[in-house]
Design an enzyme around this catalytic site. Structure first.
Site, PDB file in Angstrom:
ATOM      1  N   GLU A   1      -5.033  27.739  25.540  1.00 43.80           N
ATOM      2  CA  GLU A   1      -3.661  27.670  25.023  1.00 43.80           C
ATOM      3  C   GLU A   1      -2.995  28.976  25.430  1.00 43.80           C
ATOM      4  O   GLU A   1      -3.460  30.072  25.069  1.00 43.80           O
ATOM      5  CB  GLU A   1      -3.653  27.497  23.497  1.00 43.80           C
TER       6      GLU A   1
ATOM      7  N   LYS B   1      -2.534  25.507  29.021  1.00 44.48           N
ATOM      8  CA  LYS B   1      -1.707  24.508  28.333  1.00 44.48           C
ATOM      9  C   LYS B   1      -0.792  25.193  27.316  1.00 44.48           C
ATOM     10  O   LYS B   1      -1.262  25.966  26.483  1.00 44.48           O
ATOM     11  CB  LYS B   1      -2.598  23.464  27.659  1.00 44.48           C
TER      12      LYS B   1
ATOM     13  N   CYS C   1      -6.054  21.516  18.327  1.00 45.24           N
ATOM     14  CA  CYS C   1      -6.035  21.238  19.775  1.00 45.24           C
ATOM     15  C   CYS C   1      -7.102  20.244  20.209  1.00 45.24           C
ATOM     16  O   CYS C   1      -6.889  19.476  21.157  1.00 45.24           O
ATOM     17  CB  CYS C   1      -6.145  22.535  20.549  1.00 45.24           C
TER      18      CYS C   1
ATOM     19  N   ASP D   1      -9.989  25.555  24.471  1.00 42.21           N
ATOM     20  CA  ASP D   1      -9.458  26.816  23.909  1.00 42.21           C
ATOM     21  C   ASP D   1     -10.519  27.740  23.296  1.00 42.21           C
ATOM     22  O   ASP D   1     -10.283  28.353  22.241  1.00 42.21           O
ATOM     23  CB  ASP D   1      -8.383  26.517  22.852  1.00 42.21           C
TER      24      ASP D   1
ATOM     25  N   LYS E   1      -0.544  21.952  22.133  1.00 40.42           N
ATOM     26  CA  LYS E   1      -1.822  21.752  21.460  1.00 40.42           C
ATOM     27  C   LYS E   1      -2.682  20.767  22.257  1.00 40.42           C
ATOM     28  O   LYS E   1      -3.877  20.964  22.416  1.00 40.42           O
ATOM     29  CB  LYS E   1      -1.600  21.244  20.027  1.00 40.42           C
TER      30      LYS E   1
HETATM   31  C1  C5J Z   1      -5.890  25.419  18.773  1.00 35.53           C
HETATM   32  C2  C5J Z   1      -4.257  26.270  17.233  1.00 35.53           C
HETATM   33  N1  C5J Z   1      -6.494  25.714  19.934  1.00 35.53           N
HETATM   34  N2  C5J Z   1      -4.990  25.987  16.170  1.00 35.53           N
HETATM   35  N3  C5J Z   1      -4.732  26.064  18.484  1.00 35.53           N
HETATM   36  O1  C5J Z   1      -6.378  24.615  18.001  1.00 35.53           O
HETATM   37  O2  C5J Z   1      -3.149  26.726  17.086  1.00 35.53           O
END
Ligand code: C5J
Length: 224
Positions: free
Chosen positions: A78, A135, A168, A30, A138
């Site tokens: 994400e 995705k 994530c 991400d 998470k």
């Molecule tokens: C990720 C989040 N990528 N913190 N997403 O950690 O919502």
């Protein structure tokens, strides 16, 4: 012996991480504008996104190393479908963000696939042959083809970086650990909006003899 079959030995905690380049994937979680740049999902939740930007340059060095050693490279994002059919209301409605998932923002609709904010940051842009996994959750294994693709490629080890460490990245690492992968997280290549959460996550991973996996510094990886 071909280069890919040679063992890589990385000084790590709680002990050395040994893998073969052709059986190892670098998974960057991400590293998206939505989390790292102002105007995206991360900032809409009230976070200081500059804390995540610190991981970009180390992640770029890690990516160069993985490419040079012929590792499979996987980038995750994400993201949600434009109609939000893969975004449960529990995720969209939780909390009081300034913008919710799907709302318009300066980088397009928040966390929606194909919008400018949903892209990987320029410094880490995927190149031909690298996998990009969208995705909705998470963890990178939930509702994605990742598990099947890794089995088909004969991957046994994962080297991870990305954001955020305790959400994530950690979720993906635990999913992978339960699926039998040996996982190494690279310290400087991961970041959190909460530095104390990052520190605690790294300690949780290596505690009890490496209950979730391994942690190494970037220089230790680059020396392997
Ligand atoms: C990720 C989040 N990528 N913190 N997403 O950690 O919502």
């Amino acid at each position: 012996m071909t280069a890919g079959r040679q063992a890589l030995r990385i000084d790590a905690r709680p002990q050395a991480f040994v893998c073969r380049a052709d059986e190892t994937a670098l998974v960057l979680i991400d590293m998206q504008r939505d989390f790292i740049e102002p105007g995206g999902f991360g900032e809409s939740l009230g976070n200081d996104v500059s804390l995540l930007a610190r991981a970009v340059q180390p992640a770029a060095r890690l990516l160069d190393w993985a490419r040079a050693h012929g590792l499979l490279v996987v980038h995750t994002r994400e993201s949600h479908a434009a109609d939000l059919s893969d975004c449960p209301p529990s995720k969209r409605l939780r909390g009081a963000p300034s913008r919710r998932i799907g709302d318009p923002g300066p980088m397009g609709r928040i966390l929606v696939r194909g919008e400018p904010g949903n892209a990987i940051v320029d410094a880490l842009a995927p190149i031909a042959g690298e996998w990009q996994i969208d995705k909705p959750g998470k963890g990178a294994f939930h509702a994605t083809p990742l598990a099947q693709l890794l089995v088909e490629r004969g991957i046994h080890h994962l080297i991870l970086g990305g954001v955020t460490t305790e959400v994530c990245v950690q979720t993906t690492m635990r999913e992978a650990n339960d699926r039998g992968y040996d996982c190494l997280l690279v310290d400087e290549a991961t970041a959190s909006y909460f530095p104390e959460f990052k520190r605690a996550t790294l300690e949780m991973i290596v505690a009890q003899g490496g209950i979730v996996g391994w942690v190494a510094g970037l220089e230790q990886v680059l020396r392997a």
